[in-house]
Design an enzyme around this catalytic site. Structure first.
Site, mmCIF file in Angstrom:
data_model
loop_
_atom_site.group_PDB
_atom_site.id
_atom_site.type_symbol
_atom_site.label_atom_id
_atom_site.label_comp_id
_atom_site.label_asym_id
_atom_site.label_seq_id
_atom_site.Cartn_x
_atom_site.Cartn_y
_atom_site.Cartn_z
ATOM 1 N N HIS A 3 5.980 -7.790 5.233
ATOM 2 C CA HIS A 3 6.561 -8.639 6.281
ATOM 3 C C HIS A 3 5.707 -8.688 7.550
ATOM 4 O O HIS A 3 5.504 -9.756 8.108
ATOM 5 C CB HIS A 3 7.974 -8.131 6.608
ATOM 6 C CG HIS A 3 8.865 -9.146 7.255
ATOM 7 N ND1 HIS A 3 8.885 -10.469 6.909
ATOM 8 C CD2 HIS A 3 9.804 -9.015 8.244
ATOM 9 C CE1 HIS A 3 9.794 -11.108 7.635
ATOM 10 N NE2 HIS A 3 10.349 -10.256 8.460
ATOM 11 N N HIS A 28 8.809 -9.091 14.611
ATOM 12 C CA HIS A 28 9.900 -8.772 13.674
ATOM 13 C C HIS A 28 10.713 -7.555 14.094
ATOM 14 O O HIS A 28 11.235 -6.833 13.244
ATOM 15 C CB HIS A 28 9.354 -8.568 12.251
ATOM 16 C CG HIS A 28 8.755 -9.795 11.647
ATOM 17 N ND1 HIS A 28 9.420 -11.010 11.597
ATOM 18 C CD2 HIS A 28 7.544 -10.009 11.075
ATOM 19 C CE1 HIS A 28 8.639 -11.915 11.005
ATOM 20 N NE2 HIS A 28 7.494 -11.336 10.689
ATOM 21 N N ASP A 71 7.196 -11.806 -0.494
ATOM 22 C CA ASP A 71 6.404 -12.930 0.021
ATOM 23 C C ASP A 71 5.198 -13.141 -0.884
ATOM 24 O O ASP A 71 4.056 -12.818 -0.530
ATOM 25 C CB ASP A 71 5.975 -12.702 1.478
ATOM 26 C CG ASP A 71 7.113 -13.005 2.448
ATOM 27 O OD1 ASP A 71 8.197 -13.424 1.985
ATOM 28 O OD2 ASP A 71 6.933 -12.823 3.656
ATOM 29 N N TYR A 114 4.322 -17.799 -0.675
ATOM 30 C CA TYR A 114 4.566 -18.538 0.564
ATOM 31 C C TYR A 114 4.944 -19.983 0.266
ATOM 32 O O TYR A 114 4.529 -20.913 0.951
ATOM 33 C CB TYR A 114 3.360 -18.448 1.514
ATOM 34 C CG TYR A 114 3.457 -17.252 2.432
ATOM 35 C CD1 TYR A 114 3.369 -15.966 1.918
ATOM 36 C CD2 TYR A 114 3.684 -17.410 3.792
ATOM 37 C CE1 TYR A 114 3.506 -14.866 2.744
ATOM 38 C CE2 TYR A 114 3.816 -16.297 4.625
ATOM 39 C CZ TYR A 114 3.729 -15.042 4.079
ATOM 40 O OH TYR A 114 3.869 -13.952 4.896
ATOM 41 N N HIS A 140 10.991 -5.510 1.239
ATOM 42 C CA HIS A 140 10.118 -6.351 2.063
ATOM 43 C C HIS A 140 10.144 -6.033 3.563
ATOM 44 O O HIS A 140 9.097 -5.848 4.183
ATOM 45 C CB HIS A 140 10.480 -7.823 1.849
ATOM 46 C CG HIS A 140 9.550 -8.759 2.532
ATOM 47 N ND1 HIS A 140 8.220 -8.888 2.156
ATOM 48 C CD2 HIS A 140 9.718 -9.605 3.581
ATOM 49 C CE1 HIS A 140 7.628 -9.771 2.937
ATOM 50 N NE2 HIS A 140 8.509 -10.223 3.814
ATOM 51 N N ASP A 167 2.929 -9.792 1.113
ATOM 52 C CA ASP A 167 2.642 -11.059 1.797
ATOM 53 C C ASP A 167 1.308 -11.636 1.332
ATOM 54 O O ASP A 167 0.413 -11.885 2.140
ATOM 55 C CB ASP A 167 2.627 -10.856 3.315
ATOM 56 C CG ASP A 167 4.018 -10.545 3.847
ATOM 57 O OD1 ASP A 167 4.556 -9.475 3.509
ATOM 58 O OD2 ASP A 167 4.569 -11.356 4.599
#
Ligand SMILES: [Fe+2]
Length: 428
Positions: A330, A301, A174, A177, A291, A147
């Site tokens: 994530h 999540h 990620d 973005y 991920h 991320d």
């Protein structure tokens, strides 16, 4: 007094080692998203968004964009003149909605010597870049991040990765973005170029890498697949979403959390075949990256399909293969589990690590379940990155480095032992 101090220190260390730890570092407020423009020195024919990735045992793929078409050629060599060898590759491009990309150049160079600096120049450009190939034997140092995004925090993380040096970067999805905004991919490519043009970056996909517009456009990885071509062909995969490669005694498998993984899927069958081919004598270490984490005690999540269903379908396969480490992202916080199988500590299961906090714009996920599950050994609400230093066939040092404001601060460091050397876990 000195003895009492030593005893106190030993007690503190023992507490940190024995019990689940949550560090309450209070991070400063979010930092703004940044856009990295084209350099003033560059024109429409200049290579931009330059990066390298490993292909097979001793080759590297050099990838770059231009605005105007230029030749997909690379000159390279062991000296800054970069003129010993020539290679020619291919040009690709893509469009998404109203966006049309410039030419994407991909050129594979090699065979290359391990652990060696090569100088290279692309197309008609005179500017010389350089990269270092990974070592062919232990030790090897991976920088590990997820991320990443493109904020001021991202810049801090990249600085902390760059300063001490590394051999290869692993990114657990990620990336930019972009969220369908294609110019964000360009900006991200320019932001990471100083690092990604010098060391191989090996990546997999996250949810923010998907193009999807409800009712208008079904899920695709149009930009990712064109911009981030990974060595899937070389590992017998038919998709850029999942592939494997070997480097310095480590077999690394990249999976797609947002690509079909049911027992009839191509990904499932490919993974089965790839794990069967792993020879732990040649690659004692087995690392898997995807991920969406299977184990997660953050309140965010929870219950997502990509985590829950993928775990239900694939956990047995990874456990039986004696995977050493599973790295996910994530969640925008760090968490490290002990060796786990089916929710319980198991000395033959993988160590699960979540590291989805490279610096993205969504800020961090502050809330963890309380009390923590007893398989979760370390949690921290912060941005940062990890390093995996595999020193030999049996031992590797995992380190988590927090962005403490702008300073790198190591808050967890532990030695891992490869399951390939654990006789109690083999032959089961
Ligand atoms: Fe994500």
């Amino acid at each position: 007094m000195r003895v009492r101090g030593i005893i106190s220190l030993l007690f503190l260390i023992s507490v940190l080692l024995e019990f689940n730890v949550v560090y309450s570092y209070t991070r400063p407020p979010p930092r703004k998203n940044i856009f990295t423009p084209l350099s003033d020195d560059d024109d429409a024919s200049s290579p931009q968004q330059v990066r390298v990735s490993q292909v097979g045992k001793d080759r590297m793929r050099i990838s770059w964009f231009t605005i105007y078409p230029t030749p997909a050629t690379v000159q390279y060599g062991l000296t800054p003149s970069a003129n010993s060898f020539n290679a020619t590759g291919v040009i690709d491009s893509y469009h998404y909605m109203f966006y049309y990309s410039g030419p994407v150049h991909n050129v594979i160079v090699g065979p290359l010597k391990p652990n060696t600096v090569y100088y290279y120049r692309m197309g008609d450009c005179t500017k010389v870049y350089n990269f270092k190939t990974p070592p062919s034997h232990f030790p090897i140092k991976f920088a590990v991040v997820g991320d990443l995004g493109q904020t001021e925090y991202t810049k801090t993380t990249l600085q902390h990765i760059s300063d001490p040096g590394y051999d290869m970067l692993l990114l657990a999805g990620d990336l930019s973005y972009a969220d369908t905004i294609q110019e964000q991919w360009e900006s991200f490519g320019r932001l990471i170029e100083p690092l990604a043009s010098q060391r191989p970056w090996m990546v997999t996909t996250g949810d923010h890498d998907i193009e999807k517009i409800t009712f208008f456009h079904r899920r695709s990885f149009t930009a990712y697949n064109t911009r981030w071509l990974m060595p899937f062909n070389e590992s017998g995969s038919n998709s850029n979403q999942y592939y494997s490669f070997e480097v310095a005694g480590v077999h690394i498998i990249m999976l797609g959390s947002y690509t079909d993984f049911d027992s009839n899927s191509n990904q499932y069958k490919w993974l089965q075949g790839d794990l069967n081919k792993v020879d732990r004598k040649n690659t004692p270490w087995l690392v898997v990256m995807f991920h969406a984490p299977w184990y997660n005690s953050n309140t965010l999540h929870q219950g997502e399909y990509a985590s829950v269903e993928m775990k239900a379908i694939l956990e047995d396969m990874l456990y039986k293969a004696r995977v050493d480490i599973v790295i996910s992202a994530h969640i925008h916080a760090y968490e490290r589990f002990t060796r786990v199988y089916k929710e319980k500590a198991n000395k033959c299961g993988p160590v699960y690590i979540t590291i989805g906090d490279g610096g993205n714009r969504d800020d961090f996920n502050p809330y963890f379940m309380d009390p923590p599950p007893d398989i979760s050994f370390f949690r921290e609400r912060s941005f940062g990155h990890g390093t995996l230093e595999v020193t030999n066939a049996t031992h590797a040092l995992w380190t988590w480095i927090r962005n403490h404001d702008d300073k790198p601060v190591t808050t967890e460091s532990l030695w891992l032992t490869s399951l390939s050397s654990d006789s109690a876990c083999n032959g089961n």
